[in-house]
Scaffold this active site. Structure first.
Site, PDB file in Angstrom:
ATOM      1  CG  ASP A   1      -1.767  -1.243   1.300  1.00  0.00           C
ATOM      2  OD1 ASP A   1      -2.119  -1.783   0.247  1.00  0.00           O
ATOM      3  OD2 ASP A   1      -2.027  -1.702   2.431  1.00  0.00           O
TER       4      ASP A   1
ATOM      5  N   GLY B   1       1.447   2.946  -2.536  1.00  0.00           N
ATOM      6  CA  GLY B   1       1.029   3.795  -3.662  1.00  0.00           C
ATOM      7  C   GLY B   1       1.692   3.338  -4.958  1.00  0.00           C
TER       8      GLY B   1
ATOM      9  CE  LYS C   1       1.103   9.918  -8.552  1.00  0.00           C
ATOM     10  NZ  LYS C   1       1.110  11.261  -8.027  1.00  0.00           N
TER      11      LYS C   1
ATOM     12  CG  HIS D   1      -2.153  -2.289  -6.938  1.00  0.00           C
ATOM     13  ND1 HIS D   1      -0.939  -2.013  -6.369  1.00  0.00           N
ATOM     14  CD2 HIS D   1      -2.091  -3.576  -7.317  1.00  0.00           C
ATOM     15  CE1 HIS D   1      -0.181  -3.079  -6.425  1.00  0.00           C
ATOM     16  NE2 HIS D   1      -0.856  -4.046  -6.987  1.00  0.00           N
TER      17      HIS D   1
ATOM     18  CD  GLN E   1       1.217  -9.101  -2.201  1.00  0.00           C
ATOM     19  OE1 GLN E   1       1.900  -9.506  -3.106  1.00  0.00           O
ATOM     20  NE2 GLN E   1      -0.091  -9.027  -2.301  1.00  0.00           N
TER      21      GLN E   1
ATOM     22  NE  ARG F   1      -7.276  -6.551   7.455  1.00  0.00           N
ATOM     23  CZ  ARG F   1      -6.432  -7.569   7.459  1.00  0.00           C
ATOM     24  NH1 ARG F   1      -6.328  -8.346   8.516  1.00  0.00           N
ATOM     25  NH2 ARG F   1      -5.675  -7.831   6.422  1.00  0.00           N
TER      26      ARG F   1
ATOM     27  CG  LEU G   1       6.810  15.222   0.073  1.00  0.00           C
ATOM     28  CD1 LEU G   1       7.739  14.582   1.104  1.00  0.00           C
ATOM     29  CD2 LEU G   1       7.635  15.906  -1.012  1.00  0.00           C
TER      30      LEU G   1
ATOM     31  CB  SER H   1       3.682  10.493  -5.356  1.00  0.00           C
ATOM     32  OG  SER H   1       2.295  10.598  -5.448  1.00  0.00           O
TER      33      SER H   1
ATOM     34  N   GLY I   1       0.309  13.774  -4.457  1.00  0.00           N
ATOM     35  CA  GLY I   1      -1.146  13.647  -4.442  1.00  0.00           C
ATOM     36  C   GLY I   1      -1.534  12.404  -5.228  1.00  0.00           C
TER      37      GLY I   1
END
Ligand code: GTP
Ligand code: IMP
Ligand code: MG
Length: 338
Positions: free
Chosen positions: A13, A15, A18, A43, A179, A256, A285, A324, A326
């Site tokens: 997770d 990102g 993206k 994702h 992962q 979760r 960031l 990144s 956003g």
């Protein structure tokens, strides 16, 4: 032309969805091949004002010119795959997907066992998607392969051959890992890990590419790491602290709440070593410093953010080349050629 592997540097997770979509738009790879465990991954890809949560299809799907491959090492859940092909039909994904004939197949019994087995579901906190039990059957050599399933015949191919041919033809190739390095069965905090190794060499093996063909390994780190499920998290903060910082996240697959921590340089160094990282992509960031939200130029970043990046590069010995700021693809600072 380069063959690049994208790896999650924490507990998933980060990102990656993206970052992979950004690279697919920018570098126009001819093939995007997915490694990793299977549909336990989730994702998020944002295209325009639409948000897609995906678990099987490579996250580079918005680039409609690329072939989309799922490697032999990956587990496929035919139901999840079909749903995604339907959801992504505007992107012609069903026409572009190449599922390796040897990919392992998750069945209802695997999902049921993953959910009912107390050790897996409660103590480890698995995703309940059947991946662990399917990999048990795979090691027992009793698991079905994609080539044994009637409904999958139209998608089958030889992913290793496709990827190696693209490399020989000097095309850009992107290998997408899922992962995160710290969930590795070998190198993570066993037993609180997933059912396979989750580092760059394994992703190359999953899609059938030899280590000498890999040019770049991009490790994706999130400014505030998160973890879902059980297991050690040395830099974890309290829920209250995370709330004060405005970092509240929920899992794409399980819903979760994600545990949140501070950036852990020691673990990050280990992950760079495990993967032979050549570049770092730093995501979220804007959560570390809200002033940076949506920024597209390195020069515009605050001193606080620039200092964070400088310390990271010094401690890890690897350059931060993608930043990144956003969730949208345009909210990216790309300094790969500086
Ligand atoms: P895994 O395979 O599970 O590791 O998935 P992933 O790495 O693709 O991450 P996931 O999509 O599960 O979670 C990342 C979330 O953060 C998504 O909702 C993204 O849209 C979002 N996101 C990605 N980059 C940024 C960023 O720089 N800033 C903010 N605010 N959100 C981001
Ligand atoms: P399993 O992979 O479903 O067996 O789950 C084992 C552990 O890995 C649990 O803690 C899960 O939450 C975690 N996990 C597996 N895949 C992902 C992922 O894609 N993102 C985040 N955590 C994951
Ligand atoms: Mg995820």
């Amino acid at each position: 032309m380069t063959c690049t592997i994208i790896v999650g540097g924490q507990w998933g997770d980060e990102g990656k969805g993206k970052i992979v979509s950004y690279l697919c738009e920018k570098d126009n790879p001819s093939i995007i091949a997915r490694g990793g465990v299977g549909p336990n991954a989730g994702h998020t890809v944002e295209v325009g004002d639409k948000k897609y949560g995906i678990r099987m299809v490579p996250t580079g799907f918005p680039n409609v010119n690329a072939k989309l491959a799922i490697g032999a090492g990956v587990l496929t859940d035919p139901e999840v795959l079909e749903k995604e092909l339907e959801m992504l039909k505007d992107f012609n994904v069903a026409q572009r997907i190449i599922l390796d004939s040897n990919s392992g197949v998750i069945e209802l019994k695997h999902r049921e066992m993953d959910k009912s087995n107390v050790h897996l579901s409660k103590e480890i906190g698995s995703t309940g998607t059947g991946c662990g039990p399917a990999n048990v059957d795979r090691a027992m050599r009793t698991l079905k392969q994609a080539k044994d399933v009637e409904s999958l015949q139209k998608y089958l191919g030889d992913v290793s051959k496709e990827v190696n041919t693209a490399i020989e033809n000097n095309e850009n190739v992107l290998i997408e890992g899922t992962q995160g390095a710290l969930l590795s069965l070998f190198h993570g905090s066993y037993p609180y890990v997933t059912s396979k190794d989750t580092n760059a060499s394994s992703f190359a093996a999953d899609v059938g590419v030899g280590p000498t063909k890999i040019d770049e390994v991009i490790v994706v780190f999130k400014s505030y790491p998160t973890r879902v499920g059980e297991g050690p998290f040395p830099s974890e903060m309290t829920e209250e602290e995370a709330e004060t910082l405005g970092v509240i996240e929920y899992g794409t697959v399980t819903g979760r709440r994600r545990r949140v921590g501070h950036f852990d340089y020691e673990l990050a160094k280990k992950v760079c070593d495990l993967n032979g990282a050549t570049q770092i992509a730093l995501t979220c960031l804007d959560k570390y410093d809200t002033e940076c939200y949506g920024m597209k130029k390195y020069e515009d970043l605050s001193d606080k953010s620039k200092e964070f990046i400088k310390i990271m590069e010094q401690k890890l010995g690897v350059k931060v080349t993608l930043i990144s700021t956003g969730p949208e693809l345009s909210q990216t600072i790309d300094i790969r050629n500086k």
